[in-house]
Design a protein around this motif. Structure first.
Motif, PDB file in Angstrom:
ATOM      1  N   MET A  61     -23.924 -53.799 -51.168  1.00 16.18           N
ATOM      2  CA  MET A  61     -21.915 -54.126 -50.963  1.00 16.18           C
ATOM      3  C   MET A  61     -21.248 -54.955 -51.488  1.00 16.18           C
ATOM      4  O   MET A  61     -20.114 -55.362 -51.913  1.00 16.18           O
ATOM      5  N   SER A  62     -22.723 -55.866 -52.063  1.00 13.81           N
ATOM      6  CA  SER A  62     -22.115 -58.195 -52.716  1.00 13.81           C
ATOM      7  C   SER A  62     -21.357 -57.064 -54.305  1.00 13.81           C
ATOM      8  O   SER A  62     -20.482 -57.108 -54.438  1.00 13.81           O
ATOM      9  N   LYS A  63     -21.827 -55.442 -55.416  1.00 15.10           N
ATOM     10  CA  LYS A  63     -21.225 -55.485 -56.296  1.00 15.10           C
ATOM     11  C   LYS A  63     -19.606 -54.583 -55.570  1.00 15.10           C
ATOM     12  O   LYS A  63     -18.707 -54.954 -56.288  1.00 15.10           O
ATOM     13  N   GLU A  64     -19.820 -53.516 -55.100  1.00 16.58           N
ATOM     14  CA  GLU A  64     -18.542 -53.434 -53.713  1.00 16.58           C
ATOM     15  C   GLU A  64     -17.579 -54.222 -53.417  1.00 16.58           C
ATOM     16  O   GLU A  64     -16.087 -53.995 -53.959  1.00 16.58           O
ATOM     17  N   LEU A  65     -17.642 -55.022 -53.242  1.00 18.39           N
ATOM     18  CA  LEU A  65     -16.788 -56.520 -52.797  1.00 18.39           C
ATOM     19  C   LEU A  65     -16.680 -57.530 -54.144  1.00 18.39           C
ATOM     20  O   LEU A  65     -15.066 -57.828 -54.440  1.00 18.39           O
ATOM     21  N   THR A  66     -17.948 -57.139 -55.004  1.00 14.62           N
ATOM     22  CA  THR A  66     -17.138 -58.191 -55.870  1.00 14.62           C
ATOM     23  C   THR A  66     -15.515 -57.269 -56.943  1.00 14.62           C
ATOM     24  O   THR A  66     -15.027 -57.575 -57.664  1.00 14.62           O
ATOM     25  N   ARG A  67     -15.946 -55.981 -57.412  1.00 11.84           N
ATOM     26  CA  ARG A  67     -15.484 -54.848 -57.506  1.00 11.84           C
ATOM     27  C   ARG A  67     -13.400 -54.704 -57.407  1.00 11.84           C
ATOM     28  O   ARG A  67     -12.582 -55.001 -57.842  1.00 11.84           O
ATOM     29  N   LEU A  68     -13.820 -54.789 -55.816  1.00 10.14           N
ATOM     30  CA  LEU A  68     -12.074 -54.901 -55.044  1.00 10.14           C
ATOM     31  C   LEU A  68     -12.370 -55.923 -55.240  1.00 10.14           C
ATOM     32  O   LEU A  68     -10.520 -56.295 -55.274  1.00 10.14           O
ATOM     33  N   ALA A  69     -12.372 -57.437 -55.543  1.00 10.46           N
ATOM     34  CA  ALA A  69     -11.916 -58.625 -55.577  1.00 10.46           C
ATOM     35  C   ALA A  69     -11.435 -58.586 -56.828  1.00 10.46           C
ATOM     36  O   ALA A  69     -10.289 -58.897 -56.755  1.00 10.46           O
ATOM     37  N   HIS A  70     -11.853 -57.997 -57.974  1.00  9.32           N
ATOM     38  CA  HIS A  70     -11.408 -58.460 -58.492  1.00  9.32           C
ATOM     39  C   HIS A  70      -9.895 -57.127 -59.179  1.00  9.32           C
ATOM     40  O   HIS A  70      -9.165 -57.092 -59.439  1.00  9.32           O
ATOM     41  N   ALA A  71      -9.915 -56.063 -58.219  1.00  9.67           N
ATOM     42  CA  ALA A  71      -9.017 -55.054 -58.159  1.00  9.67           C
ATOM     43  C   ALA A  71      -7.635 -55.908 -57.780  1.00  9.67           C
ATOM     44  O   ALA A  71      -6.649 -55.200 -57.998  1.00  9.67           O
ATOM     45  N   CYS A  72      -8.530 -56.036 -56.832  1.00  6.86           N
ATOM     46  CA  CYS A  72      -7.077 -57.318 -56.418  1.00  6.86           C
ATOM     47  C   CYS A  72      -6.313 -58.077 -56.577  1.00  6.86           C
ATOM     48  O   CYS A  72      -5.171 -57.931 -56.670  1.00  6.86           O
ATOM     49  N   ASN A  73      -7.601 -58.921 -57.394  1.00  5.56           N
ATOM     50  CA  ASN A  73      -6.187 -59.549 -58.308  1.00  5.56           C
ATOM     51  C   ASN A  73      -5.810 -59.218 -59.515  1.00  5.56           C
ATOM     52  O   ASN A  73      -4.650 -59.535 -59.581  1.00  5.56           O
ATOM     53  N   ASP A  74      -5.800 -58.233 -59.377  1.00  6.93           N
ATOM     54  CA  ASP A  74      -5.202 -56.848 -61.178  1.00  6.93           C
ATOM     55  C   ASP A  74      -4.048 -56.602 -60.737  1.00  6.93           C
ATOM     56  O   ASP A  74      -3.049 -56.120 -61.146  1.00  6.93           O
ATOM     57  N   ASP A  75      -3.872 -56.075 -58.996  1.00  7.39           N
ATOM     58  CA  ASP A  75      -2.608 -55.117 -58.274  1.00  7.39           C
ATOM     59  C   ASP A  75      -2.190 -56.428 -57.663  1.00  7.39           C
ATOM     60  O   ASP A  75      -2.159 -56.925 -57.011  1.00  7.39           O
ATOM     61  N   ASP A  76      -0.430 -56.337 -58.740  1.00  9.26           N
ATOM     62  CA  ASP A  76       0.217 -57.321 -57.973  1.00  9.26           C
ATOM     63  C   ASP A  76       0.471 -56.740 -56.225  1.00  9.26           C
ATOM     64  O   ASP A  76       1.963 -57.393 -55.963  1.00  9.26           O
ATOM     65  N   ALA A  77       0.591 -55.542 -55.982  1.00  6.57           N
ATOM     66  CA  ALA A  77       0.850 -54.808 -54.802  1.00  6.57           C
ATOM     67  C   ALA A  77       0.441 -55.231 -53.536  1.00  6.57           C
ATOM     68  O   ALA A  77       0.642 -55.555 -52.576  1.00  6.57           O
ATOM     69  N   VAL A  78      -0.820 -55.854 -54.440  1.00  3.87           N
ATOM     70  CA  VAL A  78      -1.640 -56.591 -52.945  1.00  3.87           C
ATOM     71  C   VAL A  78      -1.291 -58.503 -52.596  1.00  3.87           C
ATOM     72  O   VAL A  78      -1.685 -58.528 -54.115  1.00  3.87           O
ATOM     73  N   ARG A  79      -0.741 -58.405 -51.611  1.00  3.33           N
ATOM     74  CA  ARG A  79      -0.188 -59.410 -51.511  1.00  3.33           C
ATOM     75  C   ARG A  79      -1.190 -61.063 -51.127  1.00  3.33           C
ATOM     76  O   ARG A  79      -1.419 -62.013 -50.597  1.00  3.33           O
ATOM     77  N   ALA A  80      -2.113 -60.316 -49.724  1.00  3.64           N
ATOM     78  CA  ALA A  80      -3.200 -60.959 -49.064  1.00  3.64           C
ATOM     79  C   ALA A  80      -4.440 -59.680 -48.446  1.00  3.64           C
ATOM     80  O   ALA A  80      -4.174 -58.267 -48.674  1.00  3.64           O
ATOM     81  N   VAL A  81      -5.256 -60.073 -48.875  1.00  2.09           N
ATOM     82  CA  VAL A  81      -7.077 -59.658 -48.117  1.00  2.09           C
ATOM     83  C   VAL A  81      -7.664 -59.802 -47.082  1.00  2.09           C
ATOM     84  O   VAL A  81      -7.748 -60.862 -46.279  1.00  2.09           O
ATOM     85  N   VAL A  82      -7.919 -58.487 -46.183  1.00  3.35           N
ATOM     86  CA  VAL A  82      -8.153 -58.750 -45.598  1.00  3.35           C
ATOM     87  C   VAL A  82      -9.444 -58.670 -44.816  1.00  3.35           C
ATOM     88  O   VAL A  82      -9.932 -56.804 -45.696  1.00  3.35           O
ATOM     89  N   ILE A  83     -10.490 -58.674 -44.411  1.00  2.00           N
ATOM     90  CA  ILE A  83     -12.362 -58.416 -45.146  1.00  2.00           C
ATOM     91  C   ILE A  83     -12.682 -58.661 -43.525  1.00  2.00           C
ATOM     92  O   ILE A  83     -12.406 -59.473 -42.648  1.00  2.00           O
ATOM     93  N   THR A  84     -12.732 -56.931 -43.005  1.00  4.47           N
ATOM     94  CA  THR A  84     -13.503 -56.933 -41.522  1.00  4.47           C
ATOM     95  C   THR A  84     -15.052 -56.138 -41.430  1.00  4.47           C
ATOM     96  O   THR A  84     -14.863 -55.595 -42.079  1.00  4.47           O
TER      97      THR A  84
END
Length: 110
Positions: A1-24
């Motif tokens: 899970m750690s590697k996947e969260l890291t990957r997704l965090a970087h992807a969210c930073n790079d995507d201007d369409a992402v305006r907020a992130v929800v973790i659940t």
């Protein structure tokens, strides 16, 4: 899970369409049960562990608001993950536990 969260965090930073992130959590019972201590065997030395790429660092580096939707148990690293988030929303029936708090320590993430 750690590697996947890291990957997704970087992807969210790079995507201007992402305006907020929800973790659940994935289910009805838990937000996060904490770290898998079996992964500690992946590090040959304490120095290697200390210098690992950590999902908490990646979440802190997110340039978007992070919302924790806490839907149940949050233990150890789950509490730390929630603390990193800008906004925490929790169900009425949830439980917080952090093993280091009973000994006066703080978690690895802060």
């Amino acid at each position: 899970m750690s590697k996947e969260l890291t990957r997704l965090a970087h992807a969210c930073n790079d995507d201007d369409a992402v305006r907020a992130v929800v973790i659940t959590g994935a289910g009805e019972r838990a937000f996060c049960a904490g770290s898998d201590i079996r992964t500690l065997d992946d590090y040959a030395t304490p120095w290697e562990f200390r210098n690992r790429v950590d999902y908490c660092d990646a979440l802190r580096e997110l340039r978007k608001p992070i919302i924790a939707a806490i839907n149940g148990y949050a233990f150890g690293g789950g509490v730390e993950t929630a603390m990193i988030c800008d906004i925490r929303l929790a169900r009425t029936r949830r439980s917080w536990r952090h093993p280091r708090s009973s000994s006066g320590g703080s978690g690895a993430a802060g």
